[in-house]
Design an enzyme around this catalytic site. Sequence first.
Site, PDB file in Angstrom:
ATOM      1  CE  LYS A 102       0.583 -11.414  -3.993  1.00 42.67           C
ATOM      2  NZ  LYS A 102       1.213 -10.823  -5.193  1.00 42.67           N
TER       3      LYS A 102
ATOM      4  CD  GLU B 174     -10.114   2.423  -7.638  1.00 45.24           C
ATOM      5  OE1 GLU B 174     -10.361   1.206  -7.561  1.00 45.24           O
ATOM      6  OE2 GLU B 174      -9.381   3.009  -6.836  1.00 45.24           O
TER       7      GLU B 174
ATOM      8  CD  GLU C 287      -6.333   1.180   4.744  1.00 46.24           C
ATOM      9  OE1 GLU C 287      -6.774   2.205   4.204  1.00 46.24           O
ATOM     10  OE2 GLU C 287      -6.470   0.941   5.962  1.00 46.24           O
TER      11      GLU C 287
ATOM     12  CB  CYS D 271      -6.062   4.724  -2.979  1.00 49.23           C
ATOM     13  SG  CYS D 271      -4.948   5.309  -1.705  1.00 49.23           S
TER      14      CYS D 271
ATOM     15  N   GLY E 155     -10.307  -7.635  -2.241  1.00 48.67           N
ATOM     16  CA  GLY E 155     -10.518  -7.554  -0.789  1.00 48.67           C
ATOM     17  C   GLY E 155     -11.643  -8.483  -0.340  1.00 48.67           C
TER      18      GLY E 155
ATOM     19  N   GLY F  78      -5.625  -2.978  -1.914  1.00 43.06           N
ATOM     20  CA  GLY F  78      -5.880  -3.360  -3.301  1.00 43.06           C
ATOM     21  C   GLY F  78      -7.324  -3.072  -3.641  1.00 43.06           C
ATOM     22  CB  SER F  79      -9.354  -4.024  -6.533  1.00 43.99           C
ATOM     23  OG  SER F  79      -9.246  -5.428  -6.454  1.00 43.99           O
TER      24      SER F  79
HETATM   25  P1  NAP Z   1      -5.450  -5.876  -6.777  1.00 47.59           P
HETATM   26  O1  NAP Z   1      -5.570  -6.371  -8.166  1.00 47.59           O
HETATM   27  O2  NAP Z   1      -6.584  -6.082  -5.858  1.00 47.59           O
HETATM   28  O3  NAP Z   1      -4.117  -6.555  -6.191  1.00 47.59           O
HETATM   29  C1  NAP Z   1      -3.615  -6.231  -4.927  1.00 47.59           C
HETATM   30  C2  NAP Z   1      -2.784  -7.384  -4.409  1.00 47.59           C
HETATM   31  O4  NAP Z   1      -3.634  -8.523  -4.201  1.00 47.59           O
HETATM   32  C3  NAP Z   1      -1.691  -7.856  -5.356  1.00 47.59           C
HETATM   33  O5  NAP Z   1      -0.565  -8.227  -4.613  1.00 47.59           O
HETATM   34  C4  NAP Z   1      -2.338  -9.077  -6.005  1.00 47.59           C
HETATM   35  O6  NAP Z   1      -1.408 -10.009  -6.524  1.00 47.59           O
HETATM   36  C5  NAP Z   1      -3.084  -9.651  -4.834  1.00 47.59           C
HETATM   37  N1  NAP Z   1      -4.167 -10.574  -5.202  1.00 47.59           N
HETATM   38  C6  NAP Z   1      -4.866 -10.655  -6.361  1.00 47.59           C
HETATM   39  N2  NAP Z   1      -5.789 -11.650  -6.293  1.00 47.59           N
HETATM   40  C7  NAP Z   1      -5.675 -12.204  -5.068  1.00 47.59           C
HETATM   41  C8  NAP Z   1      -6.351 -13.268  -4.389  1.00 47.59           C
HETATM   42  N3  NAP Z   1      -7.326 -13.969  -4.957  1.00 47.59           N
HETATM   43  N4  NAP Z   1      -5.976 -13.561  -3.127  1.00 47.59           N
HETATM   44  C9  NAP Z   1      -4.983 -12.859  -2.517  1.00 47.59           C
HETATM   45  N5  NAP Z   1      -4.305 -11.849  -3.120  1.00 47.59           N
HETATM   46  C10 NAP Z   1      -4.653 -11.519  -4.369  1.00 47.59           C
HETATM   47  O7  NAP Z   1      -5.147  -4.310  -6.727  1.00 47.59           O
HETATM   48  P2  NAP Z   1      -4.110  -3.501  -7.620  1.00 47.59           P
HETATM   49  O8  NAP Z   1      -4.679  -3.416  -8.998  1.00 47.59           O
HETATM   50  O9  NAP Z   1      -2.744  -4.048  -7.409  1.00 47.59           O
HETATM   51  O10 NAP Z   1      -4.138  -2.055  -6.924  1.00 47.59           O
HETATM   52  C11 NAP Z   1      -5.018  -1.037  -7.257  1.00 47.59           C
HETATM   53  C12 NAP Z   1      -6.181  -0.997  -6.275  1.00 47.59           C
HETATM   54  O11 NAP Z   1      -5.695  -0.745  -4.955  1.00 47.59           O
HETATM   55  C13 NAP Z   1      -7.157   0.132  -6.564  1.00 47.59           C
HETATM   56  O12 NAP Z   1      -8.471  -0.340  -6.406  1.00 47.59           O
HETATM   57  C14 NAP Z   1      -6.840   1.168  -5.474  1.00 47.59           C
HETATM   58  O13 NAP Z   1      -7.906   2.019  -5.139  1.00 47.59           O
HETATM   59  C15 NAP Z   1      -6.485   0.275  -4.347  1.00 47.59           C
HETATM   60  N6  NAP Z   1      -5.722   1.024  -3.328  1.00 47.59           N
HETATM   61  C16 NAP Z   1      -6.352   1.393  -2.171  1.00 47.59           C
HETATM   62  C17 NAP Z   1      -5.672   2.137  -1.211  1.00 47.59           C
HETATM   63  C18 NAP Z   1      -6.324   2.572   0.074  1.00 47.59           C
HETATM   64  O14 NAP Z   1      -5.638   3.110   0.936  1.00 47.59           O
HETATM   65  N7  NAP Z   1      -7.624   2.343   0.258  1.00 47.59           N
HETATM   66  C19 NAP Z   1      -4.331   2.483  -1.437  1.00 47.59           C
HETATM   67  C20 NAP Z   1      -3.728   2.101  -2.635  1.00 47.59           C
HETATM   68  C21 NAP Z   1      -4.437   1.354  -3.570  1.00 47.59           C
HETATM   69  P3  NAP Z   1      -0.994  -9.935  -8.083  1.00 47.59           P
HETATM   70  O15 NAP Z   1      -0.199  -8.723  -8.209  1.00 47.59           O
HETATM   71  O16 NAP Z   1      -0.243 -11.165  -8.320  1.00 47.59           O
HETATM   72  O17 NAP Z   1      -2.282  -9.871  -8.859  1.00 47.59           O
END
Ligand code: NAP
Length: 476
Positions: A172, A378, A248, A282, A231, A226-227
């Site tokens: 997804k 962040e 991650e 990230c 997570g 993701g965040s």
């Molecule tokens: P996010 O808001 O956590 O969303 C990530 C994914 O999770 C999206 O596909 C989102 O869908 C989905 N999601 C949201 N709520 C959910 C739930 N309750 N159950 C299951 N899935 C759900 O993160 P983001 O804003 O897209 O990305 C930025 C974050 O990613 C930052 O915190 C960054 O540090 C982190 N990141 C970490 C790494 C690493 O390697 N550690 C790498 C890249 C990014 P929707 O799009 O529909 O909301």
Amino acid sequence: MLSSKMYIDGEWTDALSGATLTTVDPSTGEPLGTAPAAGEEDVDRAVMAARTAFKSWAMQPQKNRSDALLKISAAIRERAGELAELESREHGTPYNDAFGAVMGAAAKFEWSAYAAYRVMGEQIPVDFTTISYMQRHAAGVVGFIIPWNLPTIMAAVKLAPAIAVGNTAVIKPASINSLIGLKMAEIIHDTGALPPGVVNFVTGPGGTAGSAIAKHPEVDIIGFTGSSETGKTLLRDAADTVKKCIMELGGNNPVLVLPDADVDKALDILAWRQFNNSGQHCSGPGRYYIHERIYDEFVQKFKARAEAVKMGDSKDKTVEMGPVVSAEHQRHVLDYIKGAVGEGARIVTGGEAVSPGFFIQPTVVADVKHEMKIAREEVFGPVAVLIKYTDDDDLIALANDSRYGLCSHIWTRDLGAGMKLVENLQVGAAFINTQMLMDEQSWGTSVKESGIGKEGGLRGMLEFTDQKLVCIKYAD
Ligand code: NAP
């Protein structure tokens, strides 16, 4: 307006409910296209297709699977322009950067095709009358949920190793980058390399489609980026069926600039990392601790770097920095800047939104204190957060005083001092006088609330396998 369907069991399909979502071009703020908004029932179709496909895909000779991945890699390279153009329209990545990311995605499939040949079991020398070994096999159905910040490479780094070793997948994309995910599905489909059901792309809101993947009893592993907040929700959702979770998550990476650092060389990399992809990396710099002896020089030179960045519509091939990904994220980043000023920090340059589209000027905020919100959380935007430290400050304690532990950037000419920091920092990666250099063989790993498990390289590929102990007595 563009429009695309989801990819389930080798076919293009709408959501059973007929619901759709609309994505936006962040360079203009105008609607770009629509994609299906999957519900639980669509996720169930995708997972069951992956479950059915798993039986024969896992049993294929490695050569068949590796050949399929090589075809996908070649197709991504051949159609890189198409994918890069869409990434620059839907995500706001400047075209040349998007093209580089797409080529990186192709490399993940190619490398995984070859690396999968190295995945083997282990023999255990119990005695001379018994054969005892750990058989290694594909884990099953993997559910991937990915963020928006690096849409193509994120999909490839997850999908390629998982399917290379015999798993099947449901993936997804982030909702706001749904069309990019579905373009990758189209490229994979057009190769004809994979049997139906091996890879399924569902688009839809995280709270419904993402959550349904995490809870589905036929999903064996969750691969999430993701965040940290999302997570934690996913970990709770996956707990009922005790799924393995590779997470991650977020970061707020300390940058430690020691008094003997080469400021110009440091800024060649740090300023680029800060403004490339509008700071939505990230592993990029999160908060900078700069020694008082070089602080003013560092601030002034960072200002000059920020003011030299060419910002504009990401479709313009001469642009170096595009918009941030959405209006919501633009508000989130601007709130941090405003909050920091309220707490006594100083904007050295930038700090303003630019319209149309979701732009934020390349920004340098100085005189930040470690306790301020902008330094604790962040920001994930084109904003350098600069903190002065003195000889008396305990740099290690400052750097470690965070719930995150993703990575750290260190700048010094004294390798001994740099290595002392490496030994003591609570992070999954540390870079001295350079940035993260990810070879295909390296893997990402994190500590604290930044993640669990490994991603990338052979170690990351093994995450998608299980092991079985087999003992055979053949003589008395
Ligand atoms: P996010 O808001 O956590 O969303 C990530 C994914 O999770 C999206 O596909 C989102 O869908 C989905 N999601 C949201 N709520 C959910 C739930 N309750 N159950 C299951 N899935 C759900 O993160 P983001 O804003 O897209 O990305 C930025 C974050 O990613 C930052 O915190 C960054 O540090 C982190 N990141 C970490 C790494 C690493 O390697 N550690 C790498 C890249 C990014 P929707 O799009 O529909 O909301």
